[in-house]
Write an enzyme that holds these catalytic residues in place. Structure first.
Site, mmCIF file in Angstrom:
data_model
loop_
_atom_site.group_PDB
_atom_site.id
_atom_site.type_symbol
_atom_site.label_atom_id
_atom_site.label_comp_id
_atom_site.label_asym_id
_atom_site.label_seq_id
_atom_site.Cartn_x
_atom_site.Cartn_y
_atom_site.Cartn_z
ATOM 1 N N ASN A 48 0.417 -1.015 -0.124
ATOM 2 C CA ASN A 48 -0.233 -0.241 0.022
ATOM 3 C C ASN A 48 0.971 1.236 0.338
ATOM 4 O OD1 ASN A 48 -1.870 2.123 1.453
ATOM 5 N ND2 ASN A 48 -2.996 0.640 0.358
ATOM 6 N N SER A 50 0.540 3.522 1.796
ATOM 7 C CA SER A 50 1.111 3.890 3.583
ATOM 8 C C SER A 50 1.270 2.627 3.843
ATOM 9 C CB SER A 50 -0.363 4.544 4.428
ATOM 10 O OG SER A 50 -0.640 4.327 4.894
ATOM 11 N N CYS A 56 0.259 -8.712 4.294
ATOM 12 C CA CYS A 56 1.681 -10.390 4.241
ATOM 13 C C CYS A 56 1.071 -11.171 3.619
ATOM 14 C CB CYS A 56 3.057 -11.066 5.429
ATOM 15 S SG CYS A 56 3.629 -10.275 5.691
ATOM 16 N N GLU A 58 1.396 -14.307 4.001
ATOM 17 C CA GLU A 58 0.800 -15.639 4.760
ATOM 18 C C GLU A 58 -1.065 -15.147 5.171
ATOM 19 O OE1 GLU A 58 3.414 -14.557 4.025
ATOM 20 O OE2 GLU A 58 5.160 -15.734 5.518
ATOM 21 N N CYS A 87 7.048 -13.666 8.689
ATOM 22 C CA CYS A 87 7.267 -12.523 9.379
ATOM 23 C C CYS A 87 7.547 -12.699 10.778
ATOM 24 C CB CYS A 87 7.670 -10.831 8.914
ATOM 25 S SG CYS A 87 5.665 -10.800 9.382
#
Ligand code: THU
Length: 132
Positions: A48, A50, A56, A58, A87
């Site tokens: 995005n 922002s 992610c 996942e 992550c």
């Protein structure tokens, strides 16, 4: 847990990676989540303007599966050029649904590492463990 099923999961993760929306990082990720019943749900990263709103691969896959009524998962394949593992935030989100196997593959689908989620995120925070 046949190799055919793993191959299908890997193919799904690679295909999902092709659909990643990553114009900022250019780091594309695909995820394929296998349900206990053998269904496959996929996700890709969605970035995005922002930056912090990026989702992610996942977590997109988990959302798709849960929205379809699935809550029991056996494996997730994560595909990226860096053979990256999920992550920290995604490890926590996956842990909500139990101790999956996490299979990390490169952009060609070659298996780089296979780990239990509990190895990637030991001593998980699970609020349900504190409730009757
Ligand atoms: N990313 C994922 O989709 N999954 C991960 O487990 C690691 C990071 C994405 C988020 C962002 O779009 C890009 O990779 C670079 O961080």
């Amino acid at each position: 847990m046949s190799d055919d099923r793993l191959a299908a999961l890997i193919a799904a993760a690679l295909a999902a990676r092709q659909r990643a929306y990553a114009p900022y990082s250019r780091f594309t990720v695909g995820a394929a989540l296998e349900t206990a019943g053998g269904e496959i749900f996929t996700g890709c990263n969605v970035e995005n303007s922002s930056y912090g709103l990026t989702i992610c691969a996942e977590r997109v896959a988990v959302g798709a599966a849960v929205a379809a009524g699935q809550r029991e998962f056996s494996r997730v394949v994560v595909a990226s050029a860096a053979k990256a593992g999920p992550c920290g935030a995604c490890r926590q989100v996956l842990a909500e649904f139990g101790d999956l196997e996490v299979v990390m593959v490169d952009e060609t689908g070659r298996v780089e590492r296979r780990r239990r989620l509990a190895e990637l995120l030991p001593e998980q925070f699970r609020l349900l463990d504190y409730r009757p």
